[in-house]
Design a protein around this motif. Structure first.
Motif, short mmCIF file in Angstrom:
data_model
loop_
_atom_site.label_atom_id
_atom_site.label_comp_id
_atom_site.label_asym_id
_atom_site.label_seq_id
_atom_site.Cartn_x
_atom_site.Cartn_y
_atom_site.Cartn_z
N VAL A 104 1.08 6.85 -6.91
CA VAL A 104 -0.09 7.65 -7.28
C VAL A 104 0.04 9.08 -6.76
CG1 VAL A 104 -2.59 7.91 -7.00
CG2 VAL A 104 -1.61 5.65 -7.41
N LEU A 105 0.41 9.23 -5.52
CA LEU A 105 0.41 10.56 -4.90
C LEU A 105 1.62 11.40 -5.27
CD1 LEU A 105 -0.86 9.65 -1.32
CD2 LEU A 105 -2.18 10.56 -3.25
N ASP A 106 2.80 10.75 -5.40
CA ASP A 106 4.04 11.51 -5.58
C ASP A 106 4.80 11.20 -6.87
OD1 ASP A 106 3.67 12.70 -3.01
OD2 ASP A 106 4.40 10.85 -2.11
N GLY A 107 4.29 10.27 -7.67
CA GLY A 107 4.99 9.94 -8.91
C GLY A 107 6.31 9.25 -8.66
N THR A 108 6.37 8.44 -7.61
CA THR A 108 7.60 7.74 -7.23
C THR A 108 7.38 6.24 -7.39
OG1 THR A 108 8.07 9.45 -5.63
CG2 THR A 108 9.29 7.41 -5.40
N GLY A 109 8.23 5.58 -8.16
CA GLY A 109 8.10 4.15 -8.40
C GLY A 109 8.81 3.31 -7.36
N LEU A 110 8.81 2.01 -7.60
CA LEU A 110 9.52 1.09 -6.71
C LEU A 110 10.99 1.49 -6.65
CD1 LEU A 110 7.95 -2.30 -7.83
CD2 LEU A 110 7.34 -0.90 -5.86
N GLY A 111 11.55 1.44 -5.49
CA GLY A 111 12.94 1.84 -5.32
C GLY A 111 13.12 3.35 -5.21
N GLY A 112 12.03 4.10 -5.23
CA GLY A 112 12.11 5.54 -5.07
C GLY A 112 12.41 6.33 -6.33
N PRO A 168 0.84 12.44 -13.26
CA PRO A 168 0.44 13.50 -12.33
C PRO A 168 0.82 13.14 -10.90
CG PRO A 168 -1.40 12.80 -13.70
CD PRO A 168 -0.28 11.83 -13.93
N HIS A 169 1.11 14.14 -10.13
CA HIS A 169 1.34 13.95 -8.70
C HIS A 169 0.02 14.26 -8.03
CE1 HIS A 169 5.99 14.45 -8.94
NE2 HIS A 169 5.51 13.68 -9.89
N PHE A 170 -0.77 13.21 -7.78
CA PHE A 170 -2.12 13.38 -7.29
C PHE A 170 -2.19 13.89 -5.86
CE2 PHE A 170 -3.06 10.56 -10.92
CZ PHE A 170 -4.09 11.30 -11.49
N ARG A 171 -1.06 13.92 -5.15
CA ARG A 171 -1.08 14.50 -3.80
C ARG A 171 -1.49 15.97 -3.89
NH1 ARG A 171 0.74 12.60 0.76
NH2 ARG A 171 2.26 11.20 -0.18
N ALA A 190 0.83 -1.21 0.00
CA ALA A 190 0.00 0.00 0.00
C ALA A 190 0.87 1.26 0.00
CB ALA A 190 -0.98 -0.01 1.17
N PRO A 191 1.94 1.34 0.81
CA PRO A 191 2.79 2.54 0.76
C PRO A 191 3.47 2.74 -0.60
CG PRO A 191 3.16 1.39 2.83
CD PRO A 191 2.30 0.49 1.97
N GLN A 192 3.88 1.66 -1.25
CA GLN A 192 4.50 1.78 -2.57
C GLN A 192 3.49 2.29 -3.60
OE1 GLN A 192 5.81 -2.30 -2.82
NE2 GLN A 192 7.96 -1.75 -2.44
N PHE A 193 2.28 1.75 -3.55
CA PHE A 193 1.24 2.18 -4.48
C PHE A 193 0.87 3.65 -4.22
CE2 PHE A 193 -3.20 2.56 -5.92
CZ PHE A 193 -3.04 2.18 -7.24
N SER A 194 0.75 4.02 -2.96
CA SER A 194 0.43 5.41 -2.61
C SER A 194 1.52 6.35 -3.10
CB SER A 194 0.28 5.56 -1.10
OG SER A 194 -0.85 4.85 -0.66
N ALA A 195 2.78 5.98 -2.94
CA ALA A 195 3.88 6.83 -3.40
C ALA A 195 3.83 7.02 -4.91
CB ALA A 195 5.23 6.23 -2.99
#
Length: 128
Positions: free
Chosen positions: A85-93, A101-104, A78-83
């Motif tokens: 969607v919200l921040d445009g950050t993939g696995l590994g940062g 889009p940065h939906f945050r 859930a935190p990886q998926f949120s990152a």
């Protein structure tokens, strides 16, 4: 005259409350069944994905402008998926494509995204 002003004020108040309740639930399903209550916003993964993500990722997350998501987000936490969607950050940062889009800050329809909405979108993606 005073009665007419009070009646007009009450009518305007009811209209404003109704308009706000309608906006809060626009595009989402679920209505509180209590008479006279405001719309209860219920997260709905397929509808949320369809109105916010499908334009780039395809109606069934098959890919398009954005990458295919079907079959890929299952192992994401859930935190990886949120990152993503919200921040445009993939696995590994790593940052995702600049078109993501940065939906945050953008939200869905100008409204902040809830944890329940994120969970429902992720569940929808895991199911397709």
């Amino acid at each position: 005259m005073k009665t007419a002003v009070l009646a007009l004020g009450a009518l305007l108040l009811v209209g404003a409350i109704s308009a706000g309740a309608y906006r809060a639930g626009a595009g989402l399903s679920g209505v509180n069944s209590a008479p006279g209550s405001l719309v209860a916003v219920k997260a709905d993964g397929p509808a949320l994905f369809g109105s916010n993500c499908a334009g780039c990722h395809g109606a069934q997350a098959q890919g398009g402008v954005g990458p295919r998501l079907a079959g890929l987000v299952g192992p994401w936490t859930a935190p990886q998926f949120s990152a993503a969607v919200l921040d445009g950050t993939g696995l590994g940062g790593q940052p995702l494509a600049p078109t993501m889009p940065h939906f945050r800050t953008a939200g869905f329809g100008g409204e902040p995204i809830t944890d329940a909405q994120l969970a429902d979108i992720q569940a929808f993606l895991k199911g397709i």
